[in-house]
Design a protein around this motif. Structure first.
Motif, PDB file in Angstrom:
ATOM      1  N   THR A   1       0.821  -1.213   0.000  1.00 56.73           N
ATOM      2  CA  THR A   1       0.000   0.000   0.000  1.00 56.73           C
ATOM      3  C   THR A   1       0.854   1.261   0.000  1.00 56.73           C
ATOM      4  O   THR A   1       0.583   2.216  -0.740  1.00 56.73           O
ATOM      5  CB  THR A   1      -0.945   0.005   1.214  1.00 56.73           C
ATOM      6  N   SER A   2       1.893   1.289   0.810  1.00 56.83           N
ATOM      7  CA  SER A   2       2.740   2.487   0.877  1.00 56.83           C
ATOM      8  C   SER A   2       3.416   2.764  -0.455  1.00 56.83           C
ATOM      9  O   SER A   2       3.549   3.924  -0.876  1.00 56.83           O
ATOM     10  CB  SER A   2       3.793   2.324   1.976  1.00 56.83           C
ATOM     11  N   VAL A   3       3.822   1.715  -1.143  1.00 53.93           N
ATOM     12  CA  VAL A   3       4.459   1.895  -2.451  1.00 53.93           C
ATOM     13  C   VAL A   3       3.427   2.357  -3.480  1.00 53.93           C
ATOM     14  O   VAL A   3       3.731   3.173  -4.362  1.00 53.93           O
ATOM     15  CB  VAL A   3       5.130   0.588  -2.907  1.00 53.93           C
ATOM     16  N   ARG A   4       2.206   1.860  -3.357  1.00 51.63           N
ATOM     17  CA  ARG A   4       1.145   2.283  -4.272  1.00 51.63           C
ATOM     18  C   ARG A   4       0.846   3.773  -4.088  1.00 51.63           C
ATOM     19  O   ARG A   4       0.545   4.482  -5.052  1.00 51.63           O
ATOM     20  CB  ARG A   4      -0.111   1.456  -4.022  1.00 51.63           C
ATOM     21  N   VAL A   5       0.895   4.241  -2.847  1.00 50.53           N
ATOM     22  CA  VAL A   5       0.705   5.669  -2.591  1.00 50.53           C
ATOM     23  C   VAL A   5       1.820   6.468  -3.257  1.00 50.53           C
ATOM     24  O   VAL A   5       1.578   7.526  -3.868  1.00 50.53           O
ATOM     25  CB  VAL A   5       0.654   5.950  -1.076  1.00 50.53           C
ATOM     26  N   LEU A   6       3.051   5.967  -3.157  1.00 46.78           N
ATOM     27  CA  LEU A   6       4.169   6.645  -3.821  1.00 46.78           C
ATOM     28  C   LEU A   6       3.973   6.673  -5.338  1.00 46.78           C
ATOM     29  O   LEU A   6       4.368   7.644  -5.999  1.00 46.78           O
ATOM     30  CB  LEU A   6       5.481   5.949  -3.471  1.00 46.78           C
ATOM     31  N   ALA A   7       3.380   5.628  -5.900  1.00 44.52           N
ATOM     32  CA  ALA A   7       3.113   5.612  -7.340  1.00 44.52           C
ATOM     33  C   ALA A   7       2.086   6.675  -7.717  1.00 44.52           C
ATOM     34  O   ALA A   7       2.207   7.320  -8.770  1.00 44.52           O
ATOM     35  CB  ALA A   7       2.626   4.232  -7.767  1.00 44.52           C
ATOM     36  N   VAL A   8       1.080   6.874  -6.876  1.00 45.10           N
ATOM     37  CA  VAL A   8       0.119   7.955  -7.117  1.00 45.10           C
ATOM     38  C   VAL A   8       0.833   9.304  -7.104  1.00 45.10           C
ATOM     39  O   VAL A   8       0.611  10.163  -7.965  1.00 45.10           O
ATOM     40  CB  VAL A   8      -1.009   7.931  -6.061  1.00 45.10           C
ATOM     41  N   VAL A   9       1.716   9.481  -6.126  1.00 44.09           N
ATOM     42  CA  VAL A   9       2.485  10.728  -6.032  1.00 44.09           C
ATOM     43  C   VAL A   9       3.362  10.904  -7.270  1.00 44.09           C
ATOM     44  O   VAL A   9       3.496  12.023  -7.801  1.00 44.09           O
ATOM     45  CB  VAL A   9       3.334  10.739  -4.751  1.00 44.09           C
ATOM     46  N   ALA A  10       3.948   9.810  -7.760  1.00 42.33           N
ATOM     47  CA  ALA A  10       4.797   9.890  -8.954  1.00 42.33           C
ATOM     48  C   ALA A  10       3.991  10.337 -10.166  1.00 42.33           C
ATOM     49  O   ALA A  10       4.429  11.207 -10.943  1.00 42.33           O
ATOM     50  CB  ALA A  10       5.452   8.541  -9.222  1.00 42.33           C
ATOM     51  N   GLN A  11       2.803   9.774 -10.337  1.00 47.24           N
ATOM     52  CA  GLN A  11       1.983  10.163 -11.484  1.00 47.24           C
ATOM     53  C   GLN A  11       1.475  11.593 -11.350  1.00 47.24           C
ATOM     54  O   GLN A  11       1.424  12.351 -12.330  1.00 47.24           O
ATOM     55  CB  GLN A  11       0.796   9.192 -11.634  1.00 47.24           C
ATOM     56  N   LEU A  12       1.096  11.979 -10.134  1.00 45.49           N
ATOM     57  CA  LEU A  12       0.663  13.354  -9.916  1.00 45.49           C
ATOM     58  C   LEU A  12       1.812  14.327 -10.187  1.00 45.49           C
ATOM     59  O   LEU A  12       1.622  15.374 -10.826  1.00 45.49           O
ATOM     60  CB  LEU A  12       0.149  13.518  -8.488  1.00 45.49           C
ATOM     61  N   SER A  13       3.010  13.997  -9.716  1.00 45.43           N
ATOM     62  CA  SER A  13       4.175  14.865  -9.945  1.00 45.43           C
ATOM     63  C   SER A  13       4.461  15.018 -11.431  1.00 45.43           C
ATOM     64  O   SER A  13       4.775  16.118 -11.912  1.00 45.43           O
ATOM     65  CB  SER A  13       5.399  14.287  -9.232  1.00 45.43           C
ATOM     66  N   THR A  14       4.349  13.922 -12.168  1.00 47.48           N
ATOM     67  CA  THR A  14       4.570  13.984 -13.611  1.00 47.48           C
ATOM     68  C   THR A  14       3.558  14.915 -14.270  1.00 47.48           C
ATOM     69  O   THR A  14       3.912  15.749 -15.113  1.00 47.48           O
ATOM     70  CB  THR A  14       4.473  12.575 -14.225  1.00 47.48           C
ATOM     71  N   ALA A  15       2.294  14.774 -13.879  1.00 45.54           N
ATOM     72  CA  ALA A  15       1.247  15.615 -14.456  1.00 45.54           C
ATOM     73  C   ALA A  15       1.482  17.090 -14.135  1.00 45.54           C
ATOM     74  O   ALA A  15       1.300  17.964 -15.002  1.00 45.54           O
ATOM     75  CB  ALA A  15      -0.122  15.168 -13.934  1.00 45.54           C
ATOM     76  N   VAL A  16       1.882  17.384 -12.913  1.00 47.12           N
ATOM     77  CA  VAL A  16       2.128  18.778 -12.521  1.00 47.12           C
ATOM     78  C   VAL A  16       3.300  19.358 -13.309  1.00 47.12           C
ATOM     79  O   VAL A  16       3.247  20.504 -13.785  1.00 47.12           O
ATOM     80  CB  VAL A  16       2.395  18.856 -11.003  1.00 47.12           C
ATOM     81  N   LEU A  17       4.353  18.591 -13.470  1.00 47.04           N
ATOM     82  CA  LEU A  17       5.507  19.075 -14.233  1.00 47.04           C
ATOM     83  C   LEU A  17       5.144  19.320 -15.696  1.00 47.04           C
ATOM     84  O   LEU A  17       5.576  20.315 -16.305  1.00 47.04           O
ATOM     85  CB  LEU A  17       6.658  18.076 -14.118  1.00 47.04           C
ATOM     86  N   LEU A  18       4.354  18.416 -16.282  1.00 50.06           N
ATOM     87  CA  LEU A  18       3.924  18.615 -17.664  1.00 50.06           C
ATOM     88  C   LEU A  18       3.021  19.840 -17.777  1.00 50.06           C
ATOM     89  O   LEU A  18       3.118  20.618 -18.739  1.00 50.06           O
ATOM     90  CB  LEU A  18       3.189  17.373 -18.166  1.00 50.06           C
ATOM     91  N   ALA A  19       2.134  20.015 -16.798  1.00 47.70           N
ATOM     92  CA  ALA A  19       1.278  21.201 -16.803  1.00 47.70           C
ATOM     93  C   ALA A  19       2.096  22.480 -16.718  1.00 47.70           C
ATOM     94  O   ALA A  19       1.822  23.468 -17.413  1.00 47.70           O
ATOM     95  CB  ALA A  19       0.280  21.122 -15.640  1.00 47.70           C
ATOM     96  N   SER A  20       3.115  22.471 -15.876  1.00 56.37           N
ATOM     97  CA  SER A  20       3.975  23.642 -15.738  1.00 56.37           C
ATOM     98  C   SER A  20       4.745  23.923 -17.028  1.00 56.37           C
ATOM     99  O   SER A  20       4.884  25.077 -17.449  1.00 56.37           O
ATOM    100  CB  SER A  20       4.945  23.433 -14.570  1.00 56.37           C
ATOM    101  N   LEU A  21       5.239  22.858 -17.661  1.00 54.25           N
ATOM    102  CA  LEU A  21       5.932  23.022 -18.943  1.00 54.25           C
ATOM    103  C   LEU A  21       5.010  23.636 -19.990  1.00 54.25           C
ATOM    104  O   LEU A  21       5.384  24.583 -20.699  1.00 54.25           O
ATOM    105  CB  LEU A  21       6.432  21.663 -19.430  1.00 54.25           C
ATOM    106  N   ALA A  22       3.797  23.097 -20.100  1.00 52.92           N
ATOM    107  CA  ALA A  22       2.864  23.582 -21.118  1.00 52.92           C
ATOM    108  C   ALA A  22       2.417  25.010 -20.821  1.00 52.92           C
ATOM    109  O   ALA A  22       2.285  25.833 -21.735  1.00 52.92           O
ATOM    110  CB  ALA A  22       1.654  22.646 -21.180  1.00 52.92           C
TER     111      ALA A  22
END
Length: 485
Positions: A96-117
């Motif tokens: 479960t803890s690793v799955r939470v980190l995966a959610v954070v990883a995907q959210l971080s990716t989306a935020v970085l892409l949003a900032s780039l765009a």
């Protein structure tokens, strides 16, 4: 018309207060999308053998083991360390803890892409990039898209590398490239578009030095924290047979075509805008195309085409679609988002409803192993399901957690390139020494007549004949107990 594809950053981003207001509105939306799209990942104890491999590695490391010595893999150390850290906080009985980190990883990716765009185009482009990315991020077989494995943690590192390079922060960009490589070797492909940005900005030689130092230091540090020779062998030089195209070509190509088709369905809302713009002009953000091309090369590298390899394609596709939508009529944006949302719903349903026969088999096998052994016993599972060790809470008898490292079956091959002679160099002498020093109390032959079955592996056949007796079967897997005396 081509103005929407220009690469110059936004001249102003508004006041600091308006920036905060923008992110206060967007972040909750992206966070909700990240949680919803990854909700299926929390349904099952495991999604694929890679998660099992990482879980077993993390337990061994937590108990004093050494990467590339006590336990080995063809991957860099960042993700095993991440699992180990998560287990240290929440225990190793659940992912479960690793799955939470995966959610954070995907959210971080989306935020970085949003900032780039947003920096390149406008506020709407930022929202578009972040939302489209998350909608498409689960567009693969759930075993590939929902698992918290290497590629998921590569994605925020590659996005961070592009984000830093776009802002000419070359040392940080190099460090992000290094982190992508340390999550998985193919993550280093993002260096290609980063170098292009360096060249396009006309940066002086000192910036190239900053980029090189930023990329080199984390990698050297990881090598020193493990074993430099082992790090080099297992991450770079020791995988020649694995990366070969010979053996089961049709099987591997069929997998590649199937996964390409699945991702194409997921990107049904993104591909038409890009194709439509290409018919108008073949210009645009060159680094985004280089990012896509280098990611495609990373998918091709090794010639295995597993579904999770394709995750690296999604960030550049999302940004290219965002770029195309800037010069198309507004209704095309609504159509792209709606189509992507419908496809996302399809894949979300697949993840929620898909059966997991491999997991059921591993759970039954783990229950039998736990019943027939004591907690301190060492066990050898001869197969490609290392999760049995984790599910049964038993110590592996060998540093080689799958038969693949000893037979080359780990490449997904089912043909002539499987056998003892195709093992990782030096693996069999080390394996024989382990078996002689600490014979396992139980050997589980989980090959089920695959090409690495004991009858095709003389060394294992001799080991079983010399000291073990067959004691039953579980779903086709054969259990061998060590003879006493």
């Amino acid at each position: 018309m081509l103005a929407g594809l220009q690469e110059s950053p936004r001249s102003t981003a508004g006041s600091r207060g308006s920036d905060r207001a923008y992110w206060r509105r967007l972040l909750p939306v992206l966070a909700l999308l990240a949680c919803v799209t990854r909700a299926p990942s929390f349904l099952h104890p495991l999604w694929n053998p890679d998660e099992g491999y990482l879980a077993v590695q993390a337990r061994i490391l937590a108990n004093g083991g050494e990467l590339y010595e006590t336990v080995v893999d063809r991957k860099p150390p960042l993700v095993p360390w991440l699992y180990e850290a998560a287990f240290a906080v929440s225990g190793s009985g659940s992912l479960t803890s690793v799955r939470v980190l995966a959610v954070v990883a995907q959210l971080s990716t989306a935020v970085l892409l949003a900032s780039l765009a947003r920096r390149r185009w406008d506020d709407r482009a930022g929202r578009t990039a972040g939302v489209l990315y998350l909608l498409v991020s689960i567009g693969l077989n759930p075993e590939d898209a929902q698992a918290a494995t290497f590629e998921v943690f590569v994605l925020p590192c590659t996005a961070a590398a592009m984000w830093c390079a776009d802002r000419r922060r070359w040392g940080a960009a190099g460090a992000a490239v290094a982190c992508a490589f340390l999550a998985k070797q193919t993550g280093g492909a993002v260096l290609v578009p980063v170098l292009w940005l360096l060249y396009r900005h006309g940066a002086p030689r000192t910036d190239l030095v900053r980029l090189a130092v930023g990329a080199a230091l984390p990698v050297l540090g990881a090598a020193l924290l493990t074993d430099p020779a082992g790090f080099l062998f297992w991450t770079v030089t020791g995988s020649g047979a694995y990366a070969s195209f010979t053996g089961s070509e049709l099987h591997v190509l069929g997998r590649g075509l199937a996964n390409s088709a699945i991702l194409t369905v997921a990107c049904a809302g993104l591909i038409p805008p890009v194709v439509r713009v290409l018919r108008v002009a073949r210009t645009g953000a060159a680094e985004l195309w280089l990012w896509l091309a280098s990611s495609a090369a990373a998918v091709l590298l090794g010639f295995h085409f597993f579904g999770h390899y394709y995750l690296q394609l999604i960030p550049p596709i999302a940004l290219l679609a965002t770029a195309a939508l800037q010069i198309l009529p507004g209704e095309r944006l609504a159509r792209a988002v709606l189509t992507s949302a419908c496809c996302c719903t399809l894949f979300l349903g697949w993840g929620l409803l898909a059966p997991r026969p491999d997991l059921t088999h591993a759970q039954r096998l783990a229950a039998a192993v736990a019943q027939r052994t004591a907690p301190g016993d060492r066990v050898l599972v001869w197969g490609i399901h290392p999760e049995v060790y984790w599910l049964s809470d038993r110590t592996p008898a060998s540093r080689f957690l799958t038969a693949g490292l000893l037979t080359n079956y780990s490449g997904g091959r089912n043909g002539p390139q499987v056998g003892e002679k195709y093992a990782v160099a030096g693996a069999w002498p080390a394996f024989r020494a382990e078996m002689a020093a600490h014979p396992p109390a139980l050997v589980v032959d989980d090959s089920r007549d695959k090409p690495y079955a004991p009858r095709r592996v003389p060394s294992l056949r001799r080991l079983l004949a010399a000291g073990y007796e067959e004691r039953g079967t579980v779903d086709g897997a054969v259990l061998y107990e060590r003879q006493q005396g």
